[in-house]
Design an enzyme around this catalytic site. Structure first.
Site, PDB file in Angstrom:
ATOM      1  N   PHE A 379       0.794  -1.161  -0.005  1.00  0.00           N
ATOM      2  CA  PHE A 379      -0.073  -0.119  -0.177  1.00  0.00           C
ATOM      3  C   PHE A 379       0.982   1.330  -0.107  1.00  0.00           C
ATOM      4  CE2 PHE A 379      -1.859   3.544   2.187  1.00  0.00           C
ATOM      5  CZ  PHE A 379      -2.999   4.130   1.701  1.00  0.00           C
ATOM      6  N   GLU A 380       0.671   2.155  -0.868  1.00  0.00           N
ATOM      7  CA  GLU A 380       1.419   3.389  -0.868  1.00  0.00           C
ATOM      8  C   GLU A 380       0.660   4.410  -1.747  1.00  0.00           C
ATOM      9  OE1 GLU A 380       5.109   2.743  -2.641  1.00  0.00           O
ATOM     10  OE2 GLU A 380       4.592   1.884  -4.204  1.00  0.00           O
ATOM     11  N   ILE A 381       0.434   5.587  -1.581  1.00  0.00           N
ATOM     12  CA  ILE A 381       0.206   6.805  -2.370  1.00  0.00           C
ATOM     13  C   ILE A 381       1.276   7.664  -2.540  1.00  0.00           C
ATOM     14  CG2 ILE A 381      -1.587   8.324  -2.604  1.00  0.00           C
ATOM     15  CD1 ILE A 381      -3.445   7.011  -0.841  1.00  0.00           C
TER      16      ILE A 381
END
Length: 502
Positions: A379-381
């Site tokens: 998960f990464e933005i």
């Protein structure tokens, strides 16, 4: 005869009455004519006065207007409490304001001394502030509290952003439930486009998604969803020409014998290299400024009722994460030394030696070593503009030439994290602690259920339905001591709050 006399008497009376009426009328007309002939000096002057406002009626009007304005103001504040804007602060506001300064966040009870450099607040002050803002919150910019109103947040401007997935045909059974979950928790309301990537070896070497794969994916997405299908270039999915392919593949077998996680899987090495830097160069992402990485099999447990892309943009962040973990040391034996060598060679020093870099490093007998802490990139933005920059791409190219993506098993998570530690500041990284999220055995939940531990702030997260973490089949990364780096992250955040504004 008497009758004749009576009639004559009545006619006389009627005649007299007429004569009297005519005389009276004649005299009245004469008096009126005489009055008109009188000189002006004989008449009394007529005074014309301007009507003055009634003070009592004015006071009543002011009172009624004041009551109306008071009701209007009270209603507006009440609506703001029920539907706060996540882009300003966590308090009701009648006007949109820019986010607070990134260099230093004042505690709510401290006066604004922006014109005078403040002295570092005491430990007591920060302890009190932590109790108010998620009790030692792990982000300098607090997360929006509770549920936002999607009727408001979905009307705000969109960022140039995309949901990015790197999948293979065999991932379909895990991918479909993830897409349903992601649509239900976030993208069903915000409608950001999906960009699906596959590698050139997928689909029996065809390097393209099959018609059946596309149909199955589109079946779980809303009608008219913006979906794009892309294939990674062969040059970005092969052992680089400056390495000996035979020796590299022999090394893969040795890693498998030494139980280096995924070390014997060539495709995994390609994936780590691609996600470390090459992905940002792909033409399909050129039009976008932000990406949200989504992996098959992950789950979200809270409703995301605000736009995280816009949140990061307004607060001048470049990266956001949910879980931070310790890397397996046998996958990256030389990575940290190569990063330091690059910094020394290019005369690049960490932006914050006592901040973000301190989270990445530790001292052992006076020697600086890698702490093994990194942001878990499933998960990464992130801001594509940062990772497309010449500074980051030069950093990636230097590591790529070292060959560690293949001679060792360098992962994209530690590479990305060390790049941020070297080139970014702590204030540019955001911990999405209000997201409930699970990947494999690790889970983070802002509102843990079925445990004796109470959440740091009961208003953190929106409608969370997290499963219970028993420590065996599911590990709560907020309290885990073996793999989680959350406590180290919080410690660096507390140090950053104490730093005076420059």
């Amino acid at each position: 005869m008497s009758t004749a006399v009576g009639a004559s008497s009545q006619s006389h009376r009627r005649l007299g009455s007429r004569v009297h009426s005519m005389a009276t009328h004649h005299l009245g007309q004469k008096d009126l004519a005489l009055s008109k002939l009188q000189p002006l000096s004989a008449t009394k002057p007529t005074l014309i006065t301007q009507t003055q406002p009634d003070s009592k009626s004015t006071a009543n009007f002011i009172l009624r207007a004041s009551i109306f304005l008071a009701i209007l103001l009270t209603s507006t504040v009440s609506i703001s409490y029920r539907n706060p804007s996540p882009w300003t602060t966590n308090h009701p506001s009648l006007f949109v304001r820019p986010p607070p300064p990134l260099e230093y966040i004042h505690p709510p009870h401290v006066l604004d001394l922006s014109h005078h450099p403040p002295s570092p607040p005491s430990d007591l002050q920060f302890n009190q502030n932590e109790q108010k803002q998620q009790q030692s919150t792990a982000s300098l910019t607090p997360a929006p509290l509770s549920c936002q109103n999607p009727l408001h947040t979905t009307l705000l401007p969109r960022e140039k952003a995309a949901i990015v997935l790197l999948v293979r045909s065999s991932d379909l059974p895990e991918l479909l439930p993830t897409l349903r979950n992601f649509e239900a928790k976030f993208n069903g309301a915000f409608r950001y486009p999906y960009v699906f990537f596959t590698d050139p070896d997928d689909g029996e070497g065809q390097g393209a998604f099959s018609a059946q794969f596309k149909a199955e994916v589109l079946r779980v997405l809303p009608p008219r969803a913006d979906v794009r299908w892309e294939t990674i270039a062969r040059d970005h999915w092969k052992i680089p020409g400056w390495l000996d392919e035979r020796r590299v593949r022999e090394g893969f077998k040795e890693m498998g014998e030494r139980e280096v996680m995924f070390g014997d899987r060539e495709g995994y090495h390609h994936m780590c290299r691609w996600y470390s830097g090459l992905f940002a160069r792909h033409p399909a992402l050129k039009e976008f400024d932000w990406w949200w990485r989504l992996e098959p099999g992950v789950r979200f447990f809270c409703q995301v009722t605000y736009d995280p892309f816009r949140f990061l943009s307004l607060h001048k962040k470049v990266y956001g994460f949910v879980i931070t973990v310790v890397e397996n040391e046998n996958t990256i034996p030389t990575l940290f030394d190569k990063v330091k060598e690059y910094g020394e060679r290019e005369a690049i020093t960490p932006r914050q030696p006592e901040g973000l870099w301190a989270f990445m490093s530790k001292k052992d007998k006076g020697v600086e070593e890698y702490s093994k802490c990194h942001f878990w990139t499933n998960f990464e933005i992130g801001d594509l503009r940062f990772f497309r920059s010449s500074e980051y791409q030069s950093f990636f190219d230097a590591l790529d030439r070292e060959g560690g993506f293949y001679t060792e098993r360098w992962g994209d998570a530690p590479v990305r994290s060390l790049g941020l530690g070297l080139l970014a500041e702590q204030e540019q990284i955001h911990y999405f602690e209000d997201f409930g999220y699970q990947h494999d055995l690790f889970i983070h939940c802002p509102q843990p259920r079925g445990t004796r531990r109470s959440p740091a702030n009961p208003d953190l997260g929106c409608e969370c339905d997290c499963p219970r973490a028993d420590g065996k089949t599911l590990v709560d990364m907020d309290v885990d001591w073996k793999w989680s780096c959350l406590e180290q992250w919080k410690a660096t955040q507390r140090k950053a709050r104490r730093a005076p504004r420059i």
